[in-house]
Design a protein around this motif. Structure first.
Motif, PDB file in Angstrom:
ATOM      1  N   ALA A 199       0.828  -1.205   0.000  1.00 11.94           N
ATOM      2  CA  ALA A 199       0.000   0.000   0.000  1.00 11.94           C
ATOM      3  C   ALA A 199       0.864   1.257   0.000  1.00 11.94           C
ATOM      4  O   ALA A 199       0.528   2.261  -0.652  1.00 11.94           O
ATOM      5  N   MET A 200       1.975   1.219   0.705  1.00 16.08           N
ATOM      6  CA  MET A 200       2.887   2.363   0.729  1.00 16.08           C
ATOM      7  C   MET A 200       3.533   2.574  -0.645  1.00 16.08           C
ATOM      8  O   MET A 200       3.720   3.716  -1.076  1.00 16.08           O
ATOM      9  N   VAL A 201       3.870   1.487  -1.320  1.00 18.30           N
ATOM     10  CA  VAL A 201       4.440   1.604  -2.660  1.00 18.30           C
ATOM     11  C   VAL A 201       3.440   2.274  -3.586  1.00 18.30           C
ATOM     12  O   VAL A 201       3.795   3.177  -4.370  1.00 18.30           O
ATOM     13  N   GLU A 202       2.171   1.867  -3.521  1.00 16.30           N
ATOM     14  CA  GLU A 202       1.151   2.486  -4.364  1.00 16.30           C
ATOM     15  C   GLU A 202       0.965   3.952  -4.012  1.00 16.30           C
ATOM     16  O   GLU A 202       0.757   4.795  -4.892  1.00 16.30           O
ATOM     17  N   THR A 203       1.020   4.275  -2.729  1.00  8.72           N
ATOM     18  CA  THR A 203       0.913   5.673  -2.298  1.00  8.72           C
ATOM     19  C   THR A 203       2.044   6.499  -2.901  1.00  8.72           C
ATOM     20  O   THR A 203       1.826   7.599  -3.431  1.00  8.72           O
ATOM     21  N   LEU A 204       3.248   5.985  -2.834  1.00  7.82           N
ATOM     22  CA  LEU A 204       4.402   6.707  -3.363  1.00  7.82           C
ATOM     23  C   LEU A 204       4.350   6.829  -4.885  1.00  7.82           C
ATOM     24  O   LEU A 204       4.756   7.855  -5.447  1.00  7.82           O
ATOM     25  N   ARG A 205       3.834   5.823  -5.557  1.00  5.71           N
ATOM     26  CA  ARG A 205       3.670   5.923  -7.009  1.00  5.71           C
ATOM     27  C   ARG A 205       2.713   7.055  -7.361  1.00  5.71           C
ATOM     28  O   ARG A 205       2.916   7.793  -8.330  1.00  5.71           O
ATOM     29  N   SER A 206       1.667   7.197  -6.552  1.00  2.61           N
ATOM     30  CA  SER A 206       0.717   8.289  -6.772  1.00  2.61           C
ATOM     31  C   SER A 206       1.384   9.638  -6.544  1.00  2.61           C
ATOM     32  O   SER A 206       1.186  10.587  -7.320  1.00  2.61           O
ATOM     33  N   ILE A 207       2.207   9.728  -5.494  1.00 12.83           N
ATOM     34  CA  ILE A 207       2.921  10.984  -5.205  1.00 12.83           C
ATOM     35  C   ILE A 207       3.892  11.307  -6.335  1.00 12.83           C
ATOM     36  O   ILE A 207       4.082  12.476  -6.698  1.00 12.83           O
ATOM     37  N   SER A 208       4.504  10.271  -6.912  1.00 11.43           N
ATOM     38  CA  SER A 208       5.503  10.507  -7.971  1.00 11.43           C
ATOM     39  C   SER A 208       4.888  11.132  -9.217  1.00 11.43           C
ATOM     40  O   SER A 208       5.613  11.690 -10.045  1.00 11.43           O
ATOM     41  N   GLU A 209       3.578  11.057  -9.365  1.00 12.32           N
ATOM     42  CA  GLU A 209       2.911  11.660 -10.521  1.00 12.32           C
ATOM     43  C   GLU A 209       2.818  13.176 -10.398  1.00 12.32           C
ATOM     44  O   GLU A 209       2.600  13.865 -11.398  1.00 12.32           O
ATOM     45  N   ILE A 210       2.984  13.705  -9.167  1.00 11.58           N
ATOM     46  CA  ILE A 210       2.799  15.146  -8.961  1.00 11.58           C
ATOM     47  C   ILE A 210       4.010  15.808  -8.303  1.00 11.58           C
ATOM     48  O   ILE A 210       3.964  16.984  -7.957  1.00 11.58           O
ATOM     49  N   SER A 211       5.100  15.073  -8.120  1.00  8.24           N
ATOM     50  CA  SER A 211       6.308  15.683  -7.549  1.00  8.24           C
ATOM     51  C   SER A 211       7.533  14.969  -8.076  1.00  8.24           C
ATOM     52  O   SER A 211       7.445  13.896  -8.671  1.00  8.24           O
ATOM     53  N   ASP A 212       8.686  15.566  -7.813  1.00  6.18           N
ATOM     54  CA  ASP A 212       9.958  14.988  -8.274  1.00  6.18           C
ATOM     55  C   ASP A 212      10.610  14.103  -7.221  1.00  6.18           C
ATOM     56  O   ASP A 212      11.474  13.290  -7.542  1.00  6.18           O
ATOM     57  N   GLY A 213      10.214  14.289  -5.974  1.00  3.56           N
ATOM     58  CA  GLY A 213      10.788  13.500  -4.902  1.00  3.56           C
ATOM     59  C   GLY A 213      10.037  13.721  -3.610  1.00  3.56           C
ATOM     60  O   GLY A 213       9.126  14.551  -3.527  1.00  3.56           O
ATOM     61  N   VAL A 214      10.415  12.962  -2.596  1.00  2.00           N
ATOM     62  CA  VAL A 214       9.791  13.082  -1.277  1.00  2.00           C
ATOM     63  C   VAL A 214      10.849  13.253  -0.201  1.00  2.00           C
ATOM     64  O   VAL A 214      11.948  12.692  -0.283  1.00  2.00           O
ATOM     65  N   ARG A 215      10.501  14.059   0.793  1.00  2.00           N
ATOM     66  CA  ARG A 215      11.296  14.159   2.022  1.00  2.00           C
ATOM     67  C   ARG A 215      10.614  13.250   3.035  1.00  2.00           C
ATOM     68  O   ARG A 215       9.459  13.443   3.388  1.00  2.00           O
ATOM     69  N   CYS A 216      11.326  12.205   3.460  1.00  2.00           N
ATOM     70  CA  CYS A 216      10.746  11.160   4.299  1.00  2.00           C
ATOM     71  C   CYS A 216      10.973  11.479   5.774  1.00  2.00           C
ATOM     72  O   CYS A 216      12.108  11.509   6.259  1.00  2.00           O
TER      73      CYS A 216
END
Length: 498
Positions: A199-216
């Motif tokens: 579920a976290m992988v799918e969440t991050l894939r969704s985030i990757s559609e609208i940003s270049d990276g994430v601060r964890c």
């Protein structure tokens, strides 16, 4: 189109909700992420930043807001930050995420997409938050998939909250860091659970559609040994060993199978930085550098910078962020400038925090929607403007870096230990940065290997002074420097006057 991470990136952190609230107050109308004025985005671009970290865009819930409003310790923080604080100022923690959907009051997902395109047109990438350790208590997973969370056999006052699942009470742990009380507005995820990982992988894939990276957020809490240290004693017989594959190794690899250029930045402490870099993080917080700067230990700063360059290139340096005290509230302007010169002229990426360049002194609790009006430090603002422009014009941070050896100016003098010195090679140009990070005048000799010849002209870009020196003497005996308290040189060899 996407903005790729680079090891010398400058990241600018902005509190999304506070930013839009201030822009709306100035405009006299509601402003969404899509409607940020052109001149405001130009202001950000003129800083020379590579990425905007837009902190706090995700949807938060009513439970988190209520808990944040009632928390007695937070009430004290609110009143310290905002003398005219009212309960309406509380919006809840942006790290108690109810859903990874862009908050409606910010304009939603489509508004963020518009902003991202406008940023990319200015060659600025976008970074968003990701919280691996916990969710808000009213995240839909809590009721739909309680197996994704750490659960207790019975109520533990101060550590769990109860939900009803299929007619039975389930006691879910609050999210926590092992060294502090739990965050009572959050629910602790069980990062060992394969369904949760998917579920976290799918969440991050969704985030990757609208940003270049994430601060964890608090990335080291997801490491297997940290999970065991935090939870094995609390779960007792219910604890089972963490999976063989580390959470971050699995999650980052799977996300990047579809989004190869999507990058991960880690908030990291406790000496876990190198491990996280090896697990796939593009950069990790360099809290050790921050601590040495704050404590003013020049020689320990120098020792820290002898680390392997591959590690340094993946280090994110900072003088402040939303968690730390404002540097202008700790240092006076001269010391602040000296610290900034060091942070911005060493390898690795660097984080600038909104208000840092103007000398803001109030650290705003992240649960608040507005900050106090502060008097700007015009001297500091001018320094940052001039210095960031110089960095952009020279391309300094994109060059080849090396630390320079420091020697005593004369036998028995230990003033050189307070000097931080390093050089950059940018194509054919050579630069030397020398900083006296102390409150007294210091003398030293800095070994600088340039070229053959009898004389070389050196321009100090800090004060426009010009010198003529012997390359042989600088290489063998060192360049003699005298620096006032918190003084610095920005030297360029072979440069004429402006």
């Amino acid at each position: 189109m996407t903005k790729h991470w680079k090891s010398n990136a400058i990241v600018f952190e902005v509190n999304a909700r506070v930013w839009l609230a201030e822009l709306a107050a100035g405009a006299g109308r509601r402003i969404s992420l899509a409607e940020i004025p052109e001149e405001e985005l130009d202001r950000v671009a003129n800083l020379g930043v590579d990425f905007l970290w837009l902190m706090g865009v995700w949807q938060t819930g009513s439970v988190g807001k209520r808990i944040a409003a009632e928390h007695p310790d937070l009430q004290t923080e609110y009143r310290q930050a905002l003398p005219d604080f009212t309960p309406a100022d509380v919006i809840g923690s942006p790290f108690a995420v109810q859903a990874y959907e862009v908050a409606a009051e910010l304009g939603g997902r489509e508004a963020l997409k518009v902003l991202r395109e406008r940023l990319l047109a200015r060659d600025i990438g976008l970074i968003l938050d990701f919280v691996p350790n916990h969710t808000a208590r009213d995240h839909r997973w809590v009721l739909e998939y309680p197996e994704y969370y750490m659960r207790a056999a019975a109520e533990i006052p101060g550590e769990t909250f109860a939900i009803q699942y299929r007619g039975e009470a389930v006691h879910v742990f609050f999210g926590r860091d092992p060294y502090f009380p739990p965050w009572t507005d959050t629910a602790q995820l069980d990062l060992r659970h394969p369904g949760l990982r998917a579920a976290m992988v799918e969440t991050l894939r969704s985030i990757s559609e609208i940003s270049d990276g994430v601060r964890c957020d608090m990335a080291m809490l997801a490491l297997s040994d940290v999970m065991e240290r935090t939870w094995s004693s609390r779960l007792g017989a219910a604890w089972h060993d963490a999976p063989v594959k580390e959470y971050w190794d699995e999650v980052i690899r799977e996300v990047r199978e579809d989004c190869e250029e999507f990058f991960f930045l880690a908030e990291a402490y406790w000496g876990m930085e190198h491990r996280l870099q090896e697990l796939g993080f593009a950069a990790t917080y360099d809290k050790e550098f921050y601590d040495r700067i704050i404590h003013g230990d020049s020689d320990r700063i120098v020792q820290h910078l002898w680390a392997d360059i591959s590690y340094q290139n993946k280090s994110l340096r900072f003088l402040e962020n939303h968690d730390e005290k404002r540097v202008a509230g700790i240092f006076d302007s001269s010391k602040h400038q000296a610290a900034a010169v060091i942070a911005l002229t060493i390898p690795g990426s660097v984080l600038l925090h909104e208000g840092q360049m103007e000398g803001a002194q109030v650290r705003l609790p992240v649960q608040l929607r507005r900050r106090p009006q502060e008097i700007l430090d015009e001297e500091l603002k001018e320094f940052y403007s001039r210095f960031l422009t110089w960095l952009t014009d020279t391309g300094l941070r994109g060059g080849e870096w090396a630390q320079c050896r420091r020697e005593p100016a004369w036998a028995g003098d230990e003033g050189f230990l307070h000097i931080v010195a390093h050089e950059w090679k940018v194509n054919a140009r050579r630069f030397l940065v020398v900083v006296n990070f102390s409150d007294a005048e210091r003398h030293a000799r800095v070994i600088w290997n340039l070229c053959n010849g009898d004389k070389v002209k050196i321009m100090d870009r800090a004060d426009a002074n010009e010198y003529e020196r012997s390359p042989r003497e600088m290489a063998e005996e060192g360049l003699y420097v005298i620096l006032r308290p918190w003084g610095y040189h920005l030297l360029e060899a072979g440069a004429g006057g402006d």
